[in-house]
Every structure is written in C-alpha cells, then in structure tokens.
Design a protein around this motif. Structure first.
Motif, mmCIF file in Angstrom:
data_model
loop_
_atom_site.group_PDB
_atom_site.id
_atom_site.type_symbol
_atom_site.label_atom_id
_atom_site.label_comp_id
_atom_site.label_asym_id
_atom_site.label_seq_id
_atom_site.Cartn_x
_atom_site.Cartn_y
_atom_site.Cartn_z
ATOM 1 N N LYS A 133 26.180 41.829 -24.962
ATOM 2 C CA LYS A 133 25.505 41.003 -25.972
ATOM 3 C C LYS A 133 24.065 41.504 -26.172
ATOM 4 O O LYS A 133 23.405 41.882 -25.198
ATOM 5 C CB LYS A 133 25.490 39.557 -25.441
ATOM 6 C CG LYS A 133 24.964 38.547 -26.414
ATOM 7 C CD LYS A 133 25.005 37.158 -25.779
ATOM 8 C CE LYS A 133 23.640 36.503 -25.881
ATOM 9 N NZ LYS A 133 23.590 35.193 -25.273
ATOM 10 N N ASN A 134 23.594 41.519 -27.411
ATOM 11 C CA ASN A 134 22.206 41.939 -27.666
ATOM 12 C C ASN A 134 21.223 41.026 -26.941
ATOM 13 O O ASN A 134 21.472 39.836 -26.796
ATOM 14 C CB ASN A 134 21.894 41.839 -29.164
ATOM 15 C CG ASN A 134 22.409 43.046 -29.898
ATOM 16 O OD1 ASN A 134 22.713 44.074 -29.287
ATOM 17 N ND2 ASN A 134 22.536 42.929 -31.205
ATOM 18 N N PHE A 135 20.085 41.618 -26.523
ATOM 19 C CA PHE A 135 19.061 40.796 -25.856
ATOM 20 C C PHE A 135 17.673 41.299 -26.227
ATOM 21 O O PHE A 135 17.512 42.443 -26.654
ATOM 22 C CB PHE A 135 19.255 40.826 -24.331
ATOM 23 C CG PHE A 135 19.210 42.212 -23.726
ATOM 24 C CD1 PHE A 135 18.007 42.791 -23.347
ATOM 25 C CD2 PHE A 135 20.388 42.937 -23.537
ATOM 26 C CE1 PHE A 135 17.979 44.072 -22.787
ATOM 27 C CE2 PHE A 135 20.361 44.210 -22.974
ATOM 28 C CZ PHE A 135 19.152 44.780 -22.608
ATOM 29 N N SER A 136 16.682 40.431 -26.078
ATOM 30 C CA SER A 136 15.284 40.840 -26.270
ATOM 31 C C SER A 136 14.754 41.346 -24.945
ATOM 32 O O SER A 136 15.029 40.746 -23.891
ATOM 33 C CB SER A 136 14.417 39.662 -26.713
ATOM 34 O OG SER A 136 14.964 39.097 -27.861
ATOM 35 N N TYR A 137 13.994 42.442 -25.023
ATOM 36 C CA TYR A 137 13.508 43.093 -23.808
ATOM 37 C C TYR A 137 11.994 42.880 -23.677
ATOM 38 O O TYR A 137 11.252 43.120 -24.632
ATOM 39 C CB TYR A 137 13.826 44.589 -23.915
ATOM 40 C CG TYR A 137 13.330 45.441 -22.777
ATOM 41 C CD1 TYR A 137 13.954 45.426 -21.540
ATOM 42 C CD2 TYR A 137 12.243 46.309 -22.962
ATOM 43 C CE1 TYR A 137 13.515 46.235 -20.513
ATOM 44 C CE2 TYR A 137 11.794 47.124 -21.938
ATOM 45 C CZ TYR A 137 12.428 47.078 -20.705
ATOM 46 O OH TYR A 137 11.995 47.873 -19.689
ATOM 47 N N GLN A 174 26.184 42.480 -17.353
ATOM 48 C CA GLN A 174 26.103 42.298 -18.812
ATOM 49 C C GLN A 174 27.276 43.015 -19.493
ATOM 50 O O GLN A 174 27.905 42.491 -20.394
ATOM 51 C CB GLN A 174 24.780 42.847 -19.340
ATOM 52 C CG GLN A 174 23.581 41.982 -18.963
ATOM 53 C CD GLN A 174 22.280 42.593 -19.473
ATOM 54 O OE1 GLN A 174 21.747 43.520 -18.861
ATOM 55 N NE2 GLN A 174 21.797 42.098 -20.587
ATOM 56 N N GLN A 232 25.204 37.025 -19.682
ATOM 57 C CA GLN A 232 24.920 37.282 -21.109
ATOM 58 C C GLN A 232 23.541 36.745 -21.482
ATOM 59 O O GLN A 232 23.420 35.860 -22.337
ATOM 60 C CB GLN A 232 25.986 36.635 -21.982
ATOM 61 C CG GLN A 232 27.378 37.144 -21.682
ATOM 62 C CD GLN A 232 28.392 36.666 -22.711
ATOM 63 O OE1 GLN A 232 28.136 36.638 -23.898
ATOM 64 N NE2 GLN A 232 29.547 36.288 -22.244
#
Ligand SMILES: Cc1cc2nc3c(=O)[nH]c(=O)nc-3n(C[C@H](O)[C@H](O)[C@H](O)COP(=O)(O)OP(=O)(O)OC[C@H]3O[C@@H](n4cnc5c(N)ncnc54)[C@H](O)[C@@H]3O)c2cc1C
Length: 333
Positions: A2-6, A39, A45
């Motif tokens: 799943k996309n995530f903010s880093y 992940q 997630q």
C-alpha cells in the motif's frame, strides 16, 4: 504494497512528534528489513512511515569505564565488527554477526532488531487471521508448530521471540533507553519483551509513540558467550539459542553470578533458572556444562512437532558455557 507517506526527521524529538497513540497507521523505520517485508505481505499497511535513518544521535557507540551505550540506529554489521564491543561482549558481537547474511546485517539496526515482529508463518500469511490479527485462534497451537515455543509460559500465541540479540542483552544485564514526548526513560531489558496475545499487541512492552534510542550495557568484567543451533549457517534464524554470562569461570576457576538465557524456545527470552542453579559456583567442564544443559529443559512443554528442541537446548547451553570458559570447541574439530 500500500502507498505510504515517508518522513525523515533529523532528531528523536521530531520523530516522536510524528508518532500516534496506536500502532498501525504510523510505523517507525530502522533498516526496513522487517517492516518492508510485512508491508509487502500486507500484514502491516501503514499510511505513514517515519525513518530513523537521518538521526545522527542514534548512530553513536560510547564506551565508558562503567557502561557502553550503543545507539539504536547502529547496524548489526557495525556492532559485530566493533573492536571494543568484540572484546567486552563477545556474546553480542557473535550474535549480531550470525544474524541472517551480510546484506541484512548491513541494513538492520539494533532498535529494529529488538522491535521486530515474530516469524510465525500463520502471522506472516496475509490470508491467515490469527490471534495477533483480528482472529481468536492461534493456529500454530494445533497446527504446524515445529519452530514454535516449548515453554509457552501461559501465552495464547506460541510464536517464539524473534530477536537473537534480546537473550544476549538479558544475559549482559542491559537496559534500553526509550524516548517519547514525556522524555527519556530506562527500561530494564528483562522487562522489555512481552508475549503478544491479541491484535494490536507487539512482542515488546513499548507504546506506539516510544522510540528506542539506545541500549546501555554495564561493564562488569563478565565472561560471556552465545551459541546458536542452526539448520543453515546463514540467512536463517537459529532453532535454539543460548546466551551465558558469569564472573570467573575460566582456567578451572568457579563460575559465579551465572545467567543463562535461551532464545527461540518461548514467546519471550527464557531465563533458564534451573540451569543457572546447576552451574553456579562450579568449575565449567564438559560434565558440569552438560548437567546445566539438561537442567535448562526443566519445565518445558513441547507442542506436537517440536519436542526435538529439548535436545538442542541441552546442546546450546553446554556449548555456550564451554565457549565462555575458553574450552576448545570440540564440535569444530
Ligand atoms: C533471512 C533472514 C534471517 C534472519 N535471521 C535473524 C536472526 O538469526 N536473528 C535475529 O535476531 N533476526 C534475524 N532476522 C531479522 C532481522 O534481524 C530483522 O529484520 C532486523 O534486525 C530488523 O531491523 P531493522 O532495522 O531492519 O528493522 P525495521 O524493519 O526497520 O523495523 C522492525 C520493527 O521495529 C520497529 N522499530 C525500528 N526501529 C525502532 C526504534 N528505534 N524504536 C522503536 N521501534 C523501532 C519498526 O517500527 C518495526 O515495527 C532475519 C531476517 C531475515 C530476512
């Protein structure tokens, strides 16, 4: 995945301010060798990932007269190769140097190692809704459990504690420096690990807004060693591990203040009290070390497929004691 903010904060305070009061939505990132696996397996997630890689304070090793402080961001490779750590704490340097393979050891951090999730195949399978997700059953209890606990200690989840550094740090009497918005505190390593038994619980006693900053190990002149029984020499976990420490115990001298801690046999590192009593105030010989190994299995209740671990506990304890005493490792002949 799943996309995530880093996020990449430059201080521990900034990292703490990004955390939330429950695990899941925001996760800390050390080397990523466990988190990114989770992940990719959709077991974890997070929407936000907070890297600790830009925090210089977490990279230091300070060797003082009475204690050594190792930053949580130090890689396992750098710990295993550090000359003073090798000299003072061979158990730690050996354990760090035996983890996985060089690629993993060059990425994985001390903090991440202590906080990694367990490796039970039911937990790691995204389709298996075990006790540690939203289910109500530990599938390993009556299922495939050959690598699971033989000392279940009343825990409903029978996965073994994954960190091989943990038992060594308990044998060495270490403490963990933890920081959150309220400030810093020291957690005795024996109280750091916890058996997870439900969704949202972890293998440690930290809250979701705590950051492991460092590990402190007292310098007490302890003789110490670590031995792992493995199926493969690299890129895998041991099946059973023993970490030992004591005063004296070399050149025929008696061993006192003995600590023997087992890994990979229980949901948390297992302090083998009966084995400690068996060898306390004794010279370490093949006979006394073997007797301590036998005592180390006291209280074990193997599951359907893992009674074989009892013999391995005997071997690991005996060999760790002999290694610490300076005996020639006859098994390498
Ligand atoms: C093939 C293989 C073999 C392995 N063999 C072994 C072995 O023999 N022994 C062993 O011990 N391990 C073994 N491992 C596991 C490996 O050691 C861990 O994946 C690694 O130590 C995790 O460190 P990391 O920095 O990459 O953690 P990450 O993956 O970045 O993080 C792991 C967890 O810790 C949390 N975290 C990270 N840093 C901190 C911090 N400072 N404070 C609070 N929480 C934090 C993260 O949020 C995450 O939940 C093996 C792994 C593989 C793939």
């Amino acid at each position: 995945m799943k996309n995530f903010s880093y996020y990449r904060p430059a201080t521990v305070e900034q990292a703490v301010s990004l955390l939330e009061n429950r695990f899941g939505n925001t996760e800390l990132l050390g080397g990523g060798t466990d988190l990114h696996d989770l992940q990719k397996e959709y077991v974890s997630q997070p929407a936000r990932v907070v890297s600790l890689g830009g925090i210089a304070q977490l990279q230091t090793v300070q060797v003082a007269e009475k204690s050594v402080t190792i930053g949580a961001g130090r890689t396992l490779a750098s710990i295993s190769e550090h000359p003073q750590l090798r000299q003072l704490f061979p158990a730690l340097a050996t354990a760090a140097g035996e983890i996985a393979g060089p690629q993993l050891r060059n990425m994985a951090t001390l903090g991440g190692n202590l906080c990694q999730r367990n490796r039970c195949w039911y937990f790691r399978d995204e389709h298996s809704n075990c006790l540690l997700k939203s289910g109500s059953t530990c599938f390993a209890l009556d299922g495939e459990n050959k690598y699971h606990s033989v000392f279940t200690q009343g825990s409903r989840c029978v996965a073994v504690t994954p960190s091989t550094i943990g038992p060594v740090l308990i044998a060495l009497g270490a403490s963990v420096e933890v920081q959150n918005a309220a400030g810093k505190r020291l957690v005795e390593i024996g109280r750091f690990f916890k058996a997870p038994n439900a969704n949202g619980e972890r293998e440690h006693a930290l809250a979701s807004n705590d950051v492991v900053v460092a590990v402190q190990i007292p310098v007490q002149g302890l003789t110490n060693a670590h031995y792992e029984v493995r199926q493969k020499l690299s890129s895998d976990w041991p099946i059973v591990q023993a970490a030992v420490s004591f005063q004296g115990g070399r050149n025929g001298e008696k061993a006192t203040d003995v600590k023997i801690v087992l890994g990979q046999v229980a949901p948390v590192p297992h302090v083998a009290q009966a084995a400690m009593r068996a060898i306390e105030n004794q010279s370490i010989t093949e006979q006394t070390a073997a007797a301590a190994g036998q005592a180390a299995t006291q209280g074990a209740k193997p599951l359907s497929q893992n009674a074989y671990k009892l013999k391995l506990i005997e071997v690991a304890v005996k060999r760790a004691l002999l290694l610490a005493s300076g005996a020639r490792p006859y098994w390498l002949a």
